[in-house]
Design a protein around this motif. Structure first.
Motif, PDB file in Angstrom:
ATOM      1  N   PHE A 121      -1.656   3.201 -12.561  1.00 12.28           N
ATOM      2  CA  PHE A 121      -1.691   4.627 -10.959  1.00 12.28           C
ATOM      3  C   PHE A 121      -0.786   5.393 -11.578  1.00 12.28           C
ATOM      4  CE2 PHE A 121      -3.214   2.554  -7.496  1.00 12.28           C
ATOM      5  CZ  PHE A 121      -4.031   1.837  -8.361  1.00 12.28           C
ATOM      6  N   VAL A 122       0.618   5.225 -12.626  1.00 13.89           N
ATOM      7  CA  VAL A 122       1.556   6.129 -12.365  1.00 13.89           C
ATOM      8  C   VAL A 122       0.570   7.882 -13.376  1.00 13.89           C
ATOM      9  CG1 VAL A 122       3.657   6.104 -11.917  1.00 13.89           C
ATOM     10  CG2 VAL A 122       2.753   5.324 -14.305  1.00 13.89           C
ATOM     11  N   ASP A 123      -0.453   6.837 -14.426  1.00 15.28           N
ATOM     12  CA  ASP A 123      -0.628   8.184 -15.078  1.00 15.28           C
ATOM     13  C   ASP A 123      -1.621   8.659 -14.553  1.00 15.28           C
ATOM     14  OD1 ASP A 123       1.161   7.550 -17.180  1.00 15.28           O
ATOM     15  OD2 ASP A 123       0.362   5.949 -17.457  1.00 15.28           O
ATOM     16  N   MET A 124      -2.535   7.759 -12.708  1.00 18.51           N
ATOM     17  CA  MET A 124      -3.659   8.842 -12.884  1.00 18.51           C
ATOM     18  C   MET A 124      -3.329  10.534 -11.725  1.00 18.51           C
ATOM     19  SD  MET A 124      -6.374   7.044 -13.074  1.00 18.51           S
ATOM     20  CE  MET A 124      -7.496   7.446 -11.300  1.00 18.51           C
ATOM     21  N   LYS A 125      -1.782  11.122 -11.260  1.00 16.74           N
ATOM     22  CA  LYS A 125      -2.094  11.960 -10.823  1.00 16.74           C
ATOM     23  C   LYS A 125      -2.509  13.576 -12.104  1.00 16.74           C
ATOM     24  CE  LYS A 125       1.224  15.347  -9.232  1.00 16.74           C
ATOM     25  NZ  LYS A 125       2.685  15.310  -9.248  1.00 16.74           N
ATOM     26  N   ASN A 126      -0.893  13.022 -13.781  1.00 18.29           N
ATOM     27  CA  ASN A 126      -1.237  14.241 -14.212  1.00 18.29           C
ATOM     28  C   ASN A 126      -3.061  13.716 -14.547  1.00 18.29           C
ATOM     29  OD1 ASN A 126       0.972  14.963 -14.362  1.00 18.29           O
ATOM     30  ND2 ASN A 126       2.177  13.755 -15.389  1.00 18.29           N
TER      31      ASN A 126
ATOM     32  N   HIS B 143       8.392  12.856   5.566  1.00 20.74           N
ATOM     33  CA  HIS B 143       9.675  14.179   5.355  1.00 20.74           C
ATOM     34  C   HIS B 143      10.610  13.371   5.702  1.00 20.74           C
ATOM     35  CE1 HIS B 143       5.296  15.157   7.564  1.00 20.74           C
ATOM     36  NE2 HIS B 143       5.358  16.752   7.188  1.00 20.74           N
ATOM     37  N   GLU B 144      11.087  12.676   5.318  1.00 22.12           N
ATOM     38  CA  GLU B 144      12.580  11.790   5.183  1.00 22.12           C
ATOM     39  C   GLU B 144      12.731  11.191   3.440  1.00 22.12           C
ATOM     40  OE1 GLU B 144      14.007  10.500   8.297  1.00 22.12           O
ATOM     41  OE2 GLU B 144      13.261  12.724   9.365  1.00 22.12           O
ATOM     42  N   HIS B 145      11.572  10.070   4.290  1.00 18.92           N
ATOM     43  CA  HIS B 145      12.325   8.944   2.770  1.00 18.92           C
ATOM     44  C   HIS B 145      11.329   9.384   1.790  1.00 18.92           C
ATOM     45  CE1 HIS B 145      12.094   6.466   6.509  1.00 18.92           C
ATOM     46  NE2 HIS B 145      12.782   6.929   6.047  1.00 18.92           N
ATOM     47  N   LEU B 146       9.696  10.380   1.135  1.00 15.48           N
ATOM     48  CA  LEU B 146       9.227  10.854   0.294  1.00 15.48           C
ATOM     49  C   LEU B 146       9.854  10.824  -0.780  1.00 15.48           C
ATOM     50  CD1 LEU B 146       6.641   9.381  -1.379  1.00 15.48           C
ATOM     51  CD2 LEU B 146       5.587  12.025  -0.092  1.00 15.48           C
ATOM     52  N   GLY B 147       9.987  10.932  -2.242  1.00 17.55           N
ATOM     53  CA  GLY B 147      11.522  12.129  -2.913  1.00 17.55           C
ATOM     54  C   GLY B 147      11.400  13.779  -2.690  1.00 17.55           C
ATOM     55  N   ALA B 148      12.251  13.850  -2.257  1.00 18.17           N
ATOM     56  CA  ALA B 148      12.130  15.462  -2.721  1.00 18.17           C
ATOM     57  C   ALA B 148      12.204  16.295  -4.132  1.00 18.17           C
ATOM     58  CB  ALA B 148      13.429  16.183  -1.925  1.00 18.17           C
ATOM     59  N   ASN B 149      12.601  15.391  -4.790  1.00 20.44           N
ATOM     60  CA  ASN B 149      12.691  15.983  -6.345  1.00 20.44           C
ATOM     61  C   ASN B 149      11.115  16.150  -6.798  1.00 20.44           C
ATOM     62  OD1 ASN B 149      15.054  16.815  -5.351  1.00 20.44           O
ATOM     63  ND2 ASN B 149      16.270  15.005  -6.426  1.00 20.44           N
ATOM     64  N   ILE B 150      10.060  14.925  -6.138  1.00 17.93           N
ATOM     65  CA  ILE B 150       9.155  14.744  -6.789  1.00 17.93           C
ATOM     66  C   ILE B 150       7.546  15.374  -6.457  1.00 17.93           C
ATOM     67  CG2 ILE B 150       9.484  12.560  -8.445  1.00 17.93           C
ATOM     68  CD1 ILE B 150       8.077  12.823  -4.899  1.00 17.93           C
ATOM     69  N   THR B 151       6.134  16.404  -6.592  1.00 16.66           N
ATOM     70  CA  THR B 151       5.969  15.815  -5.826  1.00 16.66           C
ATOM     71  C   THR B 151       4.135  15.587  -5.998  1.00 16.66           C
ATOM     72  OG1 THR B 151       4.997  17.636  -7.989  1.00 16.66           O
ATOM     73  CG2 THR B 151       6.466  19.118  -6.187  1.00 16.66           C
ATOM     74  N   THR B 152       4.006  15.616  -4.669  1.00 16.33           N
ATOM     75  CA  THR B 152       2.136  14.854  -4.850  1.00 16.33           C
ATOM     76  C   THR B 152       1.456  15.424  -5.464  1.00 16.33           C
ATOM     77  OG1 THR B 152       1.723  16.026  -3.020  1.00 16.33           O
ATOM     78  CG2 THR B 152       2.326  14.257  -2.569  1.00 16.33           C
ATOM     79  N   ILE B 153       0.119  15.261  -5.250  1.00 16.80           N
ATOM     80  CA  ILE B 153      -1.018  15.776  -5.947  1.00 16.80           C
ATOM     81  C   ILE B 153      -1.066  16.727  -5.599  1.00 16.80           C
ATOM     82  CG2 ILE B 153      -3.077  14.220  -5.487  1.00 16.80           C
ATOM     83  CD1 ILE B 153      -4.212  14.497  -7.845  1.00 16.80           C
TER      84      ILE B 153
ATOM     85  N   GLY C   8       2.543  10.570  -9.180  1.00 20.00           N
ATOM     86  CA  GLY C   8       2.388  10.192 -10.861  1.00 20.00           C
ATOM     87  C   GLY C   8       4.031   9.302 -11.465  1.00 20.00           C
ATOM     88  N   THR C   9       4.565   8.786 -10.259  1.00 18.56           N
ATOM     89  CA  THR C   9       6.213   8.074 -10.494  1.00 18.56           C
ATOM     90  C   THR C   9       6.229   6.585  -9.824  1.00 18.56           C
ATOM     91  OG1 THR C   9       7.059   8.784  -8.225  1.00 18.56           O
ATOM     92  CG2 THR C   9       7.380  10.461 -10.053  1.00 18.56           C
ATOM     93  N   TYR C  10       6.489   5.901 -10.495  1.00 17.17           N
ATOM     94  CA  TYR C  10       7.626   4.919  -9.235  1.00 17.17           C
ATOM     95  C   TYR C  10       8.399   4.712  -8.567  1.00 17.17           C
ATOM     96  CZ  TYR C  10       5.194   1.855 -12.981  1.00 17.17           C
ATOM     97  OH  TYR C  10       3.733   1.090 -13.967  1.00 17.17           O
ATOM     98  N   PRO C  11       8.762   4.159  -7.799  1.00 17.17           N
ATOM     99  CA  PRO C  11       9.612   4.100  -6.498  1.00 17.17           C
ATOM    100  C   PRO C  11      11.370   4.077  -7.098  1.00 17.17           C
ATOM    101  CG  PRO C  11       8.921   2.144  -6.295  1.00 17.17           C
ATOM    102  CD  PRO C  11       8.124   2.281  -7.286  1.00 17.17           C
ATOM    103  N   ASP C  12      11.913   4.275  -8.258  1.00 17.97           N
ATOM    104  CA  ASP C  12      12.695   5.106  -8.596  1.00 17.97           C
ATOM    105  C   ASP C  12      12.855   6.271  -8.519  1.00 17.97           C
ATOM    106  OD1 ASP C  12      10.940   5.515 -10.466  1.00 17.97           O
ATOM    107  OD2 ASP C  12      12.560   5.139 -12.148  1.00 17.97           O
TER     108      ASP C  12
ATOM    109  N   SER D  58       0.916  -1.532   0.370  1.00 18.67           N
ATOM    110  CA  SER D  58      -0.556  -0.615  -0.236  1.00 18.67           C
ATOM    111  C   SER D  58       1.085   1.131  -0.063  1.00 18.67           C
ATOM    112  CB  SER D  58      -0.454  -0.582   1.174  1.00 18.67           C
ATOM    113  OG  SER D  58      -1.544  -0.742   0.963  1.00 18.67           O
ATOM    114  N   VAL D  59       1.976   1.423   0.770  1.00 18.60           N
ATOM    115  CA  VAL D  59       2.707   2.642   0.929  1.00 18.60           C
ATOM    116  C   VAL D  59       3.439   3.181  -0.537  1.00 18.60           C
ATOM    117  CG1 VAL D  59       3.199   2.556   3.671  1.00 18.60           C
ATOM    118  CG2 VAL D  59       4.594   1.388   2.686  1.00 18.60           C
ATOM    119  N   THR D  60       3.300   2.364  -1.231  1.00 15.50           N
ATOM    120  CA  THR D  60       4.326   1.736  -2.614  1.00 15.50           C
ATOM    121  C   THR D  60       3.477   2.693  -3.230  1.00 15.50           C
ATOM    122  OG1 THR D  60       6.270   0.662  -2.013  1.00 15.50           O
ATOM    123  CG2 THR D  60       5.758   1.252  -4.671  1.00 15.50           C
ATOM    124  N   ILE D  61       2.456   2.028  -3.249  1.00 18.73           N
ATOM    125  CA  ILE D  61       0.873   2.026  -4.300  1.00 18.73           C
ATOM    126  C   ILE D  61       0.287   3.680  -4.276  1.00 18.73           C
ATOM    127  CG2 ILE D  61      -1.428   1.405  -5.034  1.00 18.73           C
ATOM    128  CD1 ILE D  61       0.460  -1.364  -4.502  1.00 18.73           C
ATOM    129  N   ASP D  62       0.137   4.139  -3.403  1.00 17.45           N
ATOM    130  CA  ASP D  62      -0.196   5.233  -2.942  1.00 17.45           C
ATOM    131  C   ASP D  62       0.608   6.309  -2.867  1.00 17.45           C
ATOM    132  OD1 ASP D  62      -2.522   3.701  -2.128  1.00 17.45           O
ATOM    133  OD2 ASP D  62      -2.004   3.991   0.128  1.00 17.45           O
TER     134      ASP D  62
END
Length: 490
Positions: free
Chosen positions: A476-481, A116-126, A67-71, A57-61
């Motif tokens: 899923f990675v196309d849903m945000k946009n 606040h630490e693990h979720l990538g700093a270079n990407i944005t959430t919806i 809108g990105t994969y875990p990389d 779930s945490v990876t999927i959400d």
């Protein structure tokens, strides 16, 4: 928009944890879920949305909301190893495993470090993207919540001993409207039925409050988490909780003069997050104990930092696992050789520079691939690839066009997991019907489990009603946009 007014047709996304196509279709066809049937018949239905990998779930959400994969979003799974800080990261896989790692550490990881630490700093959430547009959003019951608004959250006195926050308080970056159990409530008099979230009834009540008070923002994300635990023990065809959640959706739709009016007012989406693969009854046959496979190596214990003599670390995510090399004296070839002797393992993958290698415990041969190249897949991604394509059930047409079978979007999803965090590690994937185990790992005999790359866990349903616009791809990675475009266009 400048005054934080919602768009003309707010988008409401209902995420039903472990909702699967077959169970949903049975419930709808037998008239046991009137609300879901109405949305399907008056909207669009897709039975094959490709989720993220690992299917946890945490990876999927994180993939759904960024809108990105875990990389890119950097959340590798529910359980992984931080090689930089030599620390096991667990967001709550099970009571025994969480107890071993430490309640305080796991709670802190889930409530704070995840966002606040693990979720990538270079990407944005919806939520962050909409905030930049001066549009409001809401998160109800989701542990992945990073937004633009600083909000002080407070832990109840009875729970402070289980956290690492000073005085049980911390400041989180959240969406403008934020609900997460006892830590943040939309209805101040609401009583969460669970400590850190709330059951399906609580989630529905929070959403109904927004509708009743005319406070729906441009985007609302709600999670109904309860069904996952039941499916683990009852199996993937159980529909009892689908019927109960449908009753709550009926109550939501009943708040409008008619259900048709609800579609005129809002865009409704209902999505699953992962599927499940049924498990057998025999521990000896169905549980793959990775400690036995690697018994000749010194395996790090999850309840402490690895010692200098430890050679490997194992992090299990039910039907997939990460195996980390901690000591340079350990040969990755030796680990792979041992894994290939296990006939219940269908995928073994690792990276070497830009190349990704895949072998199997079922079939001979190897696939080597990397991003960029002559071959284009159904998602318009380009790859260089050679070797035994049937290891990943890939089909290549005469015009160099790649399509997927049992492992949807396998090339991008495997690459995403292998580049999700630092370290020298192997990914292993179990055949349907089997599950991995290591130290204190929970398992699910006579029920179901998820985590793997297989289509049983990777393809989930999506219902969209209130718009005729379709997602560009069924991933899923196309849903945000897609959602942001819907909001911008109305």
């Amino acid at each position: 928009m400048k005054n934080n007014k919602p768009s003309k047709k707010p988008v409401i996304l209902l995420n039903i944890d472990s909702l699967m196509p077959q169970a949903l279709e049975i419930a709808v066809q037998t008239d046991q879920t009137p609300a879901l049937k109405f949305l399907m018949e008056n909207g669009m239905y897709f039975s094959n949305m490709v989720t993220s990998f690992p299917t946890m779930s945490v990876t999927i959400d994180s993939s759904l909301l960024t809108g990105t994969y875990p990389d890119q979003h950097r959340i590798p799974g529910l359980h992984w190893f931080d090689t930089r800080n030599l620390q096991f990261i667990n967001y709550g896989t099970g009571l025994r495993e969480t107890f071993r790692i430490g309640w305080r550490q796991s709670v802190h990881n889930m409530l704070y470090r995840l966002n606040h630490e693990h979720l990538g700093a270079n990407i944005t959430t919806i939520y962050e993207e909409l905030g930049k547009k001066k549009l409001h959003s809401a998160s109800i019951n989701s542990f992945v919540y990073r937004g633009n608004k600083p909000q002080k959250l407070k832990t109840p006195k009875t729970l402070r001993a289980f956290t690492e926050f000073e005085n049980g308080e911390w400041t989180a970056q959240v969406p403008p409207i934020f609900s997460l159990g006892t830590f943040s409530k939309i209805r101040q008099r609401g009583v969460p039925t669970q400590i850190a979230a709330g059951n399906y009834k609580y989630t529905a009540k929070e959403l109904r409050y927004l509708i009743r008070k005319n406070k729906l923002p441009s985007f609302t994300f709600c999670i109904f988490q309860d069904m996952d635990a039941r499916i683990h023990f009852k199996g993937p065809t159980d529909i009892k909780l689908i019927k109960k959640i449908d009753k709550e959706i009926q109550k939501i739709l009943n708040m409008y003069p008619s259900w048709e009016k609800a579609l005129e007012k809002n865009i409704w989406m209902v999505i699953g997050d992962n599927g499940h693969a049924a498990t057998g009854t025999s521990y000896r046959k169905c549980i793959i104990d990775l400690r036995k496979i690697f018994k000749q190596f010194r395996i790090a214990q999850i309840q402490r930092r690895p010692k200098s003599k430890d050679q490997i670390a194992i992090c299990v995510n039910q039907r997939m696992a990460y195996i980390y090399l901690l000591n340079q004296s350990v040969s990755i070839r030796k680990l792979i050789e041992l894994l290939r002797k296990e006939s219940r393992v269908d995928i073994i993958a690792w990276k070497n520079g830009e190349n990704i290698h895949v072998v199997s415990g079922i079939k001979d041969g190897m696939i080597t691939y990397r991003a960029g190249g002559l071959y284009t897949d159904i998602y318009n991604q380009n790859w260089s690839i050679e070797g035994q394509l049937d290891l990943l059930d890939l089909t290549l047409t005469n015009n160099q066009y790649l399509s997927y079978g049992d492992y949807p979007d396998a090339l991008a999803r495997l690459s995403g997991a292998l580049h999700s965090h630092e370290g020298n590690f192997i990914i292993v994937n179990a055949k349907p019907g089997y599950e991995f185990k290591a130290q204190s790992t929970p398992f699910h005999l006579s029920g179901a489990a998820h985590g793997s790359l297989h289509r049983q866990e990777s393809l989930v349903p999506l219902i969209i009603a209130g718009t005729k616009e379709k997602p560009p791809y069924r991933r899923f990675v196309d849903m945000k946009n897609y959602i942001i475009k819907l909001i911008d266009s109305n």
